[in-house]
Each structure stands twice: as C-alpha cells, then as structure tokens.
Design an enzyme around this catalytic site. Structure first.
Site, mmCIF file in Angstrom:
data_model
loop_
_atom_site.group_PDB
_atom_site.id
_atom_site.type_symbol
_atom_site.label_atom_id
_atom_site.label_comp_id
_atom_site.label_asym_id
_atom_site.label_seq_id
_atom_site.Cartn_x
_atom_site.Cartn_y
_atom_site.Cartn_z
ATOM 1 N N LYS A 274 -34.855 35.130 0.780
ATOM 2 C CA LYS A 274 -33.445 34.762 0.583
ATOM 3 C C LYS A 274 -33.189 33.350 1.116
ATOM 4 O O LYS A 274 -33.424 33.076 2.288
ATOM 5 C CB LYS A 274 -32.538 35.773 1.299
ATOM 6 C CG LYS A 274 -31.047 35.380 1.318
ATOM 7 C CD LYS A 274 -30.164 36.431 2.015
ATOM 8 C CE LYS A 274 -28.721 35.970 2.167
ATOM 9 N NZ LYS A 274 -27.858 36.922 2.882
ATOM 10 N N LYS A 286 -15.665 34.754 5.230
ATOM 11 C CA LYS A 286 -15.995 35.278 6.557
ATOM 12 C C LYS A 286 -14.968 34.780 7.577
ATOM 13 O O LYS A 286 -14.375 33.733 7.386
ATOM 14 C CB LYS A 286 -17.381 34.763 6.991
ATOM 15 C CG LYS A 286 -18.539 35.437 6.320
ATOM 16 C CD LYS A 286 -19.858 34.913 6.873
ATOM 17 C CE LYS A 286 -21.043 35.571 6.187
ATOM 18 N NZ LYS A 286 -21.132 37.015 6.430
ATOM 19 N N ASP A 297 -28.874 31.562 7.096
ATOM 20 C CA ASP A 297 -28.990 32.549 6.025
ATOM 21 C C ASP A 297 -30.104 32.213 5.029
ATOM 22 O O ASP A 297 -30.274 32.906 4.033
ATOM 23 C CB ASP A 297 -27.631 32.697 5.312
ATOM 24 C CG ASP A 297 -27.371 34.111 4.839
ATOM 25 O OD1 ASP A 297 -28.073 35.031 5.309
ATOM 26 O OD2 ASP A 297 -26.489 34.300 3.986
ATOM 27 N N ASP A 356 -19.238 38.378 -0.307
ATOM 28 C CA ASP A 356 -20.073 38.131 0.875
ATOM 29 C C ASP A 356 -21.375 38.932 0.839
ATOM 30 O O ASP A 356 -22.270 38.695 1.647
ATOM 31 C CB ASP A 356 -19.266 38.446 2.148
ATOM 32 C CG ASP A 356 -19.883 37.846 3.393
ATOM 33 O OD1 ASP A 356 -20.798 37.007 3.249
ATOM 34 O OD2 ASP A 356 -19.443 38.198 4.501
ATOM 35 N N GLU A 358 -23.839 38.563 -1.011
ATOM 36 C CA GLU A 358 -24.431 37.656 -2.010
ATOM 37 C C GLU A 358 -25.954 37.651 -1.983
ATOM 38 O O GLU A 358 -26.582 37.308 -2.987
ATOM 39 C CB GLU A 358 -23.900 36.231 -1.795
ATOM 40 C CG GLU A 358 -24.645 35.388 -0.754
ATOM 41 C CD GLU A 358 -24.570 35.950 0.667
ATOM 42 O OE1 GLU A 358 -23.677 36.762 0.928
ATOM 43 O OE2 GLU A 358 -25.433 35.596 1.501
ATOM 44 N N ARG A 360 -28.191 40.037 -1.891
ATOM 45 C CA ARG A 360 -28.773 40.958 -2.865
ATOM 46 C C ARG A 360 -28.595 40.456 -4.291
ATOM 47 O O ARG A 360 -29.403 40.733 -5.172
ATOM 48 C CB ARG A 360 -28.173 42.361 -2.668
ATOM 49 C CG ARG A 360 -26.681 42.410 -2.843
ATOM 50 C CD ARG A 360 -26.055 43.660 -2.210
ATOM 51 N NE ARG A 360 -25.825 43.499 -0.769
ATOM 52 C CZ ARG A 360 -25.281 44.453 -0.001
ATOM 53 N NH1 ARG A 360 -24.918 45.619 -0.513
ATOM 54 N NH2 ARG A 360 -25.112 44.230 1.284
HETATM 55 N N1 BES Z 1 -25.834 36.764 5.561
HETATM 56 C C1 BES Z 1 -25.039 37.915 5.731
HETATM 57 C C2 BES Z 1 -25.660 38.919 6.684
HETATM 58 C C3 BES Z 1 -25.543 38.607 8.142
HETATM 59 C C4 BES Z 1 -24.353 38.756 8.798
HETATM 60 C C5 BES Z 1 -26.650 38.222 8.846
HETATM 61 C C6 BES Z 1 -24.268 38.501 10.149
HETATM 62 C C7 BES Z 1 -26.569 37.987 10.201
HETATM 63 C C8 BES Z 1 -25.376 38.116 10.846
HETATM 64 C C9 BES Z 1 -24.836 38.621 4.401
HETATM 65 O O1 BES Z 1 -24.773 37.808 3.297
HETATM 66 C C10 BES Z 1 -23.520 39.326 4.504
HETATM 67 O O2 BES Z 1 -22.533 38.666 4.597
HETATM 68 N N2 BES Z 1 -23.549 40.653 4.484
HETATM 69 C C11 BES Z 1 -22.371 41.417 4.599
HETATM 70 C C12 BES Z 1 -22.463 42.548 3.607
HETATM 71 C C13 BES Z 1 -21.196 43.324 3.445
HETATM 72 C C14 BES Z 1 -20.143 42.453 2.758
HETATM 73 C C15 BES Z 1 -21.469 44.547 2.618
HETATM 74 C C16 BES Z 1 -22.300 41.954 6.026
HETATM 75 O O3 BES Z 1 -23.343 42.294 6.590
HETATM 76 O O4 BES Z 1 -21.200 41.975 6.578
HETATM 77 ZN ZN ZN Z 2 -25.744 36.046 3.416
HETATM 78 MN MN MN Z 3 -22.799 37.080 2.961
#
Ligand code: BES
Ligand code: ZN
Ligand code: MN
Length: 506
Positions: A274, A286, A297, A356, A358, A360
């Site tokens: 990723k 966010k 990321d 968010d 994204e 996947r």
């Molecule tokens: N890059 C983030 C995941 C992440 C969040 C990694 C905090 C490290 C610390 C990912 O793209 C994301 O935002 N995931 C969301 C998914 C949710 C919207 C289902 C998450 O984990 O809040």
């Molecule tokens: Zn992300």
């Molecule tokens: Mn995200």
C-alpha cells in the site's frame, strides 16, 4: 552514520581498541569471553561483580576503564539474564543494550564478543546478522530535512560506534560469520531504505518520488521496472484505485518491480504494498490530531522497496515481483464521495461508504493485476486499519491468509527475524458485514472486527492464488518522542524470501 563491520577470531584481552564487549549472566556468572578478560586481569572483573556493581540482569551494562591485563581502553560488561533463558529475543536485547551503552561515548573502534554466546536453535550466522542489524538500527539517523547549521552541529557531536569487529569463537566459524554479516547488512540496508521513505515528508515522498526511487533501485541492482501511469490504469479498468486518486493533484503510479534471479520456470513470489503517500481520509476527513502521521501510510510500499533492495544486495536466487499502487487520499471537488460506486478491475463493484477506507480500494486492483504473473504466492503489506492497532498494539503485525501453510511460513519467518506477526481469523462468518444494497460489496464492515473485515474485503480479490495480508498499522512506525518509521516488516519479508529460496534450490 555508517558503521564499518568485520569478522574476526581473536582473544578479548588482546584487542587493541577503544572497547571490548563481553557478556555476564545472572547471577554474576561470566561468559567465556568475560572469563578470559577476568583471567588476564587477575580476577579484577569478578571482584567488581562481587562488590555488587552488576548482577547480570538482562539489558543492564557496566563500562569499565583501563582494566588491568588488557590492551583496550575500555571493557563493557553486558547483562545477559539467566543463562538457561538466553533465547533469540533476550540475545537481541543484550546486543541492543551493548550498542546503546556506547552510543554517546568516546568508543569508536569496538570489538564485540556477544556472537559467541550460546542461543538455543541459532548458529553463528544468525547471531552475527542480528548484531549487524541491531547496530545499524541504532546508528540510523534521519536528518535529510534538517538545515545546514543543525546538520553541521550534529556531525560534530556524532559519537558512538564507527568500527565494529564481531568476534567468532573459532577460526572455522569465520565463513559462517561472513555469511551472517552480509545477510544482516543487506537486511539492515533494506530496513534503512524503508525508514527513509517512511520518514520523508509527504510533500517530498509523493507517488512520483516513490516511482523514481523504484527506477533508481532497479538501475543500481539490475532489476526490471515498469511504471504504469493513469492512462495505463484506465485501460486496465482499475476504477477502484483511480477513484481514490482522483481527489489529488499528484498523479497516481503503479510500480512494478521484478527480481529474476531464480530458475526460469519458477513462478514468482509477489509482494503488494500500500502506497498512500498521505491519507487525509478524503471527504470522510480524518480528525486533525496526529494527522501528520498519515505520511506513514505508504510504509507497505516502502517495505516492498526495502525487501527488494535486501534480496537484490544478497543476489537471492529467487523470482519476485513487487507491485505498488501509490497515490494520495485527498478531499477535493473531484474526490470520491461516500455513496459513490466504483468498478474494480476484477469487475466487482464497490459502494464507497467511507472514503477513509481507501487502502483496500487501491490494493484490490493491484491484487487483480498480480494475477498476470501467475504467482506462487502473493503477500500484501498495508497500514490498513486502526482496528489492527487496537487488537495487537505495536508489537505484532496482523497476519491473514487464505492458506494456512503460507501463514505458518510467514509466522516462522517473523519469529526468526524477530519481526513478529500474529495469525488472525479470516472466517466467512465476517464476510456479510460487507453486504451492500447498491453494489457487490461495501468498502467498510462496521466497527466490530475492523481489521478482519478489511482483510475479508481483500480476500475477494485474491481468489486465484495463495495469498496473505499483513496489516502493519501498529508496527510500521513509532509515535511520540521517538516518532519515526521502524522499517518493519522488511526483516520478516526478507527472511520469508530467504526461506523460499532455500526450498526451491534444494
Ligand atoms: N491508513 C489508515 C489506517 C490507520 C489508521 C493506520 C490509524 C494507522 C493508524 C486507513 O486508511 C484508514 O483510515 N482506515 C480506517 C478504516 C475505517 C474507515 C473502516 C480506520 O482504521 O479508521
Ligand atoms: Zn490509509
Ligand atoms: Mn484511510
């Protein structure tokens, strides 16, 4: 800072340098190198221990100056803990303590006798490799973005180990020591590359920058590389990946790296990373706190590039493909909205309920693209979910797989490399959390089991091969005072490749 390494076989009391490192077990039991120093010093070390200055507790250390009967300036005693409990992790803790104890001192030319310690199940090569990796990890600095003045100051202050002689117990261990050293240094250089990419600010480390780094890596090491541009991805029908990138002014890239050093007919291992160079969340923005950390990321992408650097430096006889979808996730007039439906390259449609989620969305098209390489196995690596951090904290990466023996191999590689993962479920029970009234699936599955439903989403694009997914959201970087990329899971991935190379050649 760079450290110069060498492998030697000699006596600790005869080293003419700044410092000799020897181990002490709990309670006050000398390792063989410490005993040799003690003997030359006429019981000087034993006397100090008996006076109660050191017990030998794991991770403790005591620096002695001008020890009688030795030719070095200093002797560093390092606590090893109980002799019977010296396993891999304890060994690394002791090595880490030895390097840290000298990090800010005047000893530059150092000889370590820790690779002689007996560690159950591990030989000289492993111990030397770990020593090199730990020393390099500790010497790592990221000051590329500091101004001239503060850089000059740092240089002047720069202290710590510059030359490290790793001692092996016998002359016929020298070859094993050299092998371990080159393996350790290759992994360390992959780790350091991944750290640099992670630590770079998101205005420098853009998708274009990552593509340039891949081109440079390929040039230095004779790898094949191809960069797919937006137009190429449109032709391939990567609607999901392109959807994420459409809110950004930075053009998306799909990086494809190939290391072909295995047998001609051998199917390749594929790594998919990723590469979101900044994740604002998009329209599902966010919160502001700590948003700067979303520059990390792209650490999945960095771990793929780091692993390719490591296997290229080792000239590992294996065929491997690295696939990196990279773009930014930004809010914009042109960005995707919650409710949008995207058509992935596989033909499956996706309702975007949260922009968010994204990672996947870019990975699913990269997984479909991986099919054309007819891979033996595919491993994707992603900072995918905050939920994974809640589940496992910062110690283990989350491991998901559609094949238990592949999962086992990766777990084993993580144990061996001291870069651990933990096997998480990927049961069908979770799949219906992704149901959508309007498309083939939704891109989120609710709060419950968030890292599992993310993996379930990816599994729908990984039906044609053995596949594993590593969620590295908790392990790829550290927050707080020590904020910085860790370079994980380059050690795990490289060890996995080494294991596979060993299998296919024997
Ligand atoms: N890059 C983030 C995941 C992440 C969040 C990694 C905090 C490290 C610390 C990912 O793209 C994301 O935002 N995931 C969301 C998914 C949710 C919207 C289902 C998450 O984990 O809040
Ligand atoms: Zn992300
Ligand atoms: Mn995200």
């Amino acid at each position: 800072m760079t450290v110069e390494f060498s492998i030697k076989n000699g006596n600790p009391e005869k080293q003419r340098n700044d410092c000799v490192i020897v181990g002490v077990f709990e309670s006050r039991k000398l390792s063989s190198a410490a005993a040799a120093v003690d003997q030359a010093a006429g019981g000087y070390i034993d006397g100090i221990l008996r006076r109660g200055d050191m017990e030998g507790k794991l991770g403790s250390s005591l620096l002695l100056h001008s020890v009688p009967g030795t030719l070095c300036d200093r002797v560093l005693l390092v606590g090893l803990g109980k002799e019977r409990e010296l396993h891999e992790r304890e060994y690394r803790t002791a090595v880490g303590a030895s390097v840290k104890a000298l990090a800010n001192g005047g000893a530059a030319d150092v000889a370590s006798f820790l690779a002689e310690l007996p560690v159950k199940k591990q030989g000289i090569a492993w111990k030397v490799a770990q020593l090199a990796e730990v020393a390099m990890d500790s010497a790592y600095r990221f000051d590329q973005m500091k101004g001239k003045a503060s850089k000059a100051n740092k240089e002047k202050e720069s202290k710590g180990i510059a030359k490290l002689i790793i001692n092996v117990p016998q002359r016929n261990d020298l070859k094993k020591g050299e092998d371990g050293l080159s393996r350790g240094l290759a992994i360390a250089s992959g780790v350091s590359f991944a750290k640099d990419l992670g630590n770079l600010p998101p205005n420098v480390c853009t998708p274009t920058y990552l593509a340039e780094q891949a081109l440079a890596l390929a040039k230095t090491h004779g790898l094949q590389v191809q960069i797919l541009e937006r137009a190429d991805m449109e032709k391939l029908g990567m609607g999901s990946f392109l959807g994420v990138s459409q809110g950004s002014l930075q053009p998306p890239k799909l990086i494809v790296l190939q290391h072909k050093k295995g047998k001609k007919n051998q199917k390749p291992l594929a790594l998919v990373g990723k590469g979101i160079t900044f994740d604002t969340g998009g329209i599902s923005l966010k919160p502001g706190a700590d948003m700067d950390e979303m520059k990390y990321d792209m650490c999945g992408a960095a771990s793929v590039l780091g692993t390719f650097k490591a296997i290229a430096e080792m000239n590992l006889p294996i065929n491997a493909v690295g696939i990196i979808p990279t773009c930014e996730n930004m809010p914009d007039g042109n960005a995707i909205r919650p409710g949008d439906v995207l058509t992935s390259m596989s033909g499956q449609t996706i309702e975007v309920l949260n922009t968010d989620a994204e990672g996947r969305l870019i990975l699913c098209d990269a997984l479909t693209y991986a099919e054309r390489f007819e891979p033996e196995a595919v491993v994707d690596i992603a900072t995918l979910t905050g939920a994974c951090v809640i589940a496992l904290g910062h110690h283990a990466s989350g491991l998901f797989s559609n094949n238990d023996s592949l999962a086992k191999e990766l777990l084993q590689a993580g144990e061996n490399a001291l870069d651990r993962a933990w096997h998480m479920p990927l049961w069908d029970d979770y799949q219906n959390q992704l149901d959508s009234n309007f498309a083939d699936m939704a891109n989120i599955g609710g709060r419950a089991g968030g890292s599992i439903t993310a993996a379930c989403f990816l599994s729908r694009f990984a039906k044609k091969f053995d596949w594993a997914h590593l969620d590295i959201a908790g392990t790829a970087w550290k927050s707080g005072k020590e904020k910085g990329a860790t370079g994980r899971p380059v050690p795990l991935l490289t060890q996995f490749m080494i294991q596979r190379a060993g299998k296919s050649s024997s």
